[in-house]
Design an enzyme around this catalytic site. Structure first.
Site, PDB file in Angstrom:
ATOM      1  N   LYS A  45       0.798  -1.156   0.036  1.00  0.00           N
ATOM      2  CA  LYS A  45       0.120   0.097  -0.092  1.00  0.00           C
ATOM      3  C   LYS A  45       0.761   1.362  -0.127  1.00  0.00           C
ATOM      4  O   LYS A  45       0.609   2.099  -0.688  1.00  0.00           O
ATOM      5  CB  LYS A  45      -1.104   0.200   1.328  1.00  0.00           C
ATOM      6  CG  LYS A  45      -1.885  -1.079   1.356  1.00  0.00           C
ATOM      7  CD  LYS A  45      -2.818  -1.028   2.455  1.00  0.00           C
ATOM      8  CE  LYS A  45      -2.339  -0.924   4.018  1.00  0.00           C
ATOM      9  NZ  LYS A  45      -1.652  -2.168   4.324  1.00  0.00           N
ATOM     10  N   ARG A  88      -9.183   1.528   8.618  1.00  0.00           N
ATOM     11  CA  ARG A  88      -8.707  -0.136   8.933  1.00  0.00           C
ATOM     12  C   ARG A  88      -9.824  -0.684   9.786  1.00  0.00           C
ATOM     13  O   ARG A  88      -9.637  -1.847  10.110  1.00  0.00           O
ATOM     14  CB  ARG A  88      -7.460   0.231  10.086  1.00  0.00           C
ATOM     15  CG  ARG A  88      -6.153  -0.319   9.338  1.00  0.00           C
ATOM     16  CD  ARG A  88      -4.978  -0.378  10.281  1.00  0.00           C
ATOM     17  NE  ARG A  88      -3.996  -1.010  10.024  1.00  0.00           N
ATOM     18  CZ  ARG A  88      -2.837  -0.581   9.378  1.00  0.00           C
ATOM     19  NH1 ARG A  88      -2.966   0.607   8.902  1.00  0.00           N
ATOM     20  NH2 ARG A  88      -1.898  -1.269   9.011  1.00  0.00           N
ATOM     21  N   ARG A 129      11.566  -6.431   4.718  1.00  0.00           N
ATOM     22  CA  ARG A 129      11.463  -5.021   4.618  1.00  0.00           C
ATOM     23  C   ARG A 129      12.383  -4.530   5.189  1.00  0.00           C
ATOM     24  O   ARG A 129      12.826  -4.826   6.522  1.00  0.00           O
ATOM     25  CB  ARG A 129      10.044  -4.770   4.729  1.00  0.00           C
ATOM     26  CG  ARG A 129       9.805  -3.198   5.098  1.00  0.00           C
ATOM     27  CD  ARG A 129       8.292  -2.727   4.763  1.00  0.00           C
ATOM     28  NE  ARG A 129       7.388  -3.013   5.965  1.00  0.00           N
ATOM     29  CZ  ARG A 129       6.174  -3.095   6.045  1.00  0.00           C
ATOM     30  NH1 ARG A 129       5.481  -2.470   4.893  1.00  0.00           N
ATOM     31  NH2 ARG A 129       5.319  -3.093   6.888  1.00  0.00           N
ATOM     32  N   ARG A 187      11.662  -2.497  10.441  1.00  0.00           N
ATOM     33  CA  ARG A 187      10.340  -2.066  11.215  1.00  0.00           C
ATOM     34  C   ARG A 187      10.145  -2.919  12.504  1.00  0.00           C
ATOM     35  O   ARG A 187       9.986  -3.801  12.380  1.00  0.00           O
ATOM     36  CB  ARG A 187       9.271  -2.079  10.348  1.00  0.00           C
ATOM     37  CG  ARG A 187       8.887  -0.575  10.221  1.00  0.00           C
ATOM     38  CD  ARG A 187       7.733  -0.381   9.268  1.00  0.00           C
ATOM     39  NE  ARG A 187       6.284  -0.996  10.041  1.00  0.00           N
ATOM     40  CZ  ARG A 187       5.303  -0.541   9.287  1.00  0.00           C
ATOM     41  NH1 ARG A 187       5.253  -0.280   8.202  1.00  0.00           N
ATOM     42  NH2 ARG A 187       3.969  -1.140   9.835  1.00  0.00           N
ATOM     43  N   ARG A 222      -0.454  -8.547  13.427  1.00  0.00           N
ATOM     44  CA  ARG A 222      -1.131  -7.497  12.679  1.00  0.00           C
ATOM     45  C   ARG A 222      -1.793  -8.410  11.585  1.00  0.00           C
ATOM     46  O   ARG A 222      -2.996  -7.578  11.106  1.00  0.00           O
ATOM     47  CB  ARG A 222      -0.001  -6.941  11.984  1.00  0.00           C
ATOM     48  CG  ARG A 222       0.566  -5.578  13.013  1.00  0.00           C
ATOM     49  CD  ARG A 222       1.969  -5.556  12.517  1.00  0.00           C
ATOM     50  NE  ARG A 222       1.839  -4.646  11.465  1.00  0.00           N
ATOM     51  CZ  ARG A 222       3.062  -4.748  10.550  1.00  0.00           C
ATOM     52  NH1 ARG A 222       4.037  -5.446  10.625  1.00  0.00           N
ATOM     53  NH2 ARG A 222       2.974  -3.895   9.343  1.00  0.00           N
TER      54      ARG A 222
HETATM   55  P1  AMP Z   1       1.050   0.632   8.811  1.00  0.00           P
HETATM   56  O1  AMP Z   1       2.299   1.457   8.572  1.00  0.00           O
HETATM   57  O2  AMP Z   1      -0.138   1.163   7.918  1.00  0.00           O
HETATM   58  O3  AMP Z   1       1.377  -0.647   8.520  1.00  0.00           O
HETATM   59  O4  AMP Z   1       0.787   0.913  10.456  1.00  0.00           O
HETATM   60  C1  AMP Z   1       1.542   0.474  11.324  1.00  0.00           C
HETATM   61  C2  AMP Z   1       0.516   0.400  12.778  1.00  0.00           C
HETATM   62  O5  AMP Z   1       0.211   1.739  12.923  1.00  0.00           O
HETATM   63  C3  AMP Z   1      -0.513  -0.292  12.724  1.00  0.00           C
HETATM   64  O6  AMP Z   1      -0.296  -1.827  12.995  1.00  0.00           O
HETATM   65  C4  AMP Z   1      -1.305   0.060  13.612  1.00  0.00           C
HETATM   66  O7  AMP Z   1      -0.997  -0.127  15.059  1.00  0.00           O
HETATM   67  C5  AMP Z   1      -1.074   1.696  13.677  1.00  0.00           C
HETATM   68  N1  AMP Z   1      -2.197   2.346  12.585  1.00  0.00           N
HETATM   69  C6  AMP Z   1      -1.889   2.730  11.261  1.00  0.00           C
HETATM   70  N2  AMP Z   1      -3.069   3.166  10.666  1.00  0.00           N
HETATM   71  C7  AMP Z   1      -4.005   2.999  11.641  1.00  0.00           C
HETATM   72  C8  AMP Z   1      -5.477   3.072  11.487  1.00  0.00           C
HETATM   73  N3  AMP Z   1      -6.120   3.444  10.594  1.00  0.00           N
HETATM   74  N4  AMP Z   1      -6.135   2.751  12.535  1.00  0.00           N
HETATM   75  C9  AMP Z   1      -5.504   2.180  13.662  1.00  0.00           C
HETATM   76  N5  AMP Z   1      -4.358   1.774  13.941  1.00  0.00           N
HETATM   77  C10 AMP Z   1      -3.568   2.278  12.913  1.00  0.00           C
END
Ligand code: AMP
Length: 214
Positions: free
Chosen positions: A13, A85, A120, A153, A164
């Site tokens: 994404k 999400r 990654r 990460r 996740r």
């Molecule tokens: P990402 O970089 O999109 O994989 O997001 C990393 C982490 O940030 C996720 O595992 C969540 O803990 C938090 N996070 C990111 N976007 C959201 C969202 N829209 N709602 C809730 N938690 C989020």
């Protein structure tokens, strides 16, 4: 116009949102990246989000929705990555957006997702993303863009990555059904190289008629 990119962690994404934003002169909004900035800066919001992110869970809806509402208020076109999400977030976004957002699902199999997450690497300065096999940096361990150190990460470790994915199945998969039910979802194959996926995505965006000739 707001485009929403959906798909599990590791679906690409972030990469695709950046490419689409560039091609269509849209703003790229990644809630994960915004939250990581808060973590790095140790803001109160970051401290509130930290334990959720470190465990692989979701940050509470109201926190994320407020963050997105503030960013979307300056009106241009957007590509959203990592938001919504939950169905509650999708409903909130429909209420915030002037025009109903359109979602594109990047479909990627579980084995491929695990492979992508474990390979990654991200830069410590600005979150630029690499993959050991498919997109290695020119100099090992260093970001091509800003020369900063690359790291794994924190939430890409295997146990957290699995958590996740569970959270994705439970909380985020219904968001796909939400957009599908609203007639605002297109699913594309998210496997293959970043360029192949970019081209598939560009075709969809062109078909929906927003980026002319893009
Ligand atoms: P990402 O970089 O999109 O994989 O997001 C990393 C982490 O940030 C996720 O595992 C969540 O803990 C938090 N996070 C990111 N976007 C959201 C969202 N829209 N709602 C809730 N938690 C989020």
């Amino acid at each position: 116009m707001i485009w929403v990119l959906l798909g599990p962690p590791g679906a690409g994404k972030g990469t695709q949102a950046a490419l689409l934003a560039e091609a269509g002169s849209l703003a790229h909004l990644s809630t994960g990246e915004l939250l990581r900035e808060h973590l790095r800066a140790r803001t109160p919001l970051g401290e509130q989000a930290r334990r959720h992110m470190e465990s692989g869970g979701l940050v509470p809806d109201e926190v994320v929705i407020a963050m997105v509402r503030e960013r979307l208020s300056n009106g241009r076109g957007f590509v959203l990555d990592g938001f919504p999400r939950t169905v509650a977030q999708a409903e909130a976004l429909d209420a915030i957006a002037a025009e109903a957002p359109y979602a594109i699902e990047l479909a990627v199999g579980r084995d491929e997702v695990i492979r992508r997450l474990t390979g990654r690497r991200v830069c410590t300065a600005a979150g630029h993303v690499y993959h050991l096999d498919s997109h290695p940096p020119r100099q090992e361990g260093r970001c091509d863009v800003d020369g900063s150190l690359l790291q794994i990460r924190e939430d890409d470790n295997e146990a957290t990555a699995r958590r996740r994915l569970e959270v994705y199945d439970e909380k985020t998969a219904p968001v796909i059904a939400y957009y599908e039910g609203a007639g605002r979802l297109v699913r594309i194959d998210g496997e293959g190289s970043a360029t192949e996926v970019r081209d598939r995505l560009a075709r969809v965006v062109r078909d929906v008629g927003v980026i002319e000739g893009g």
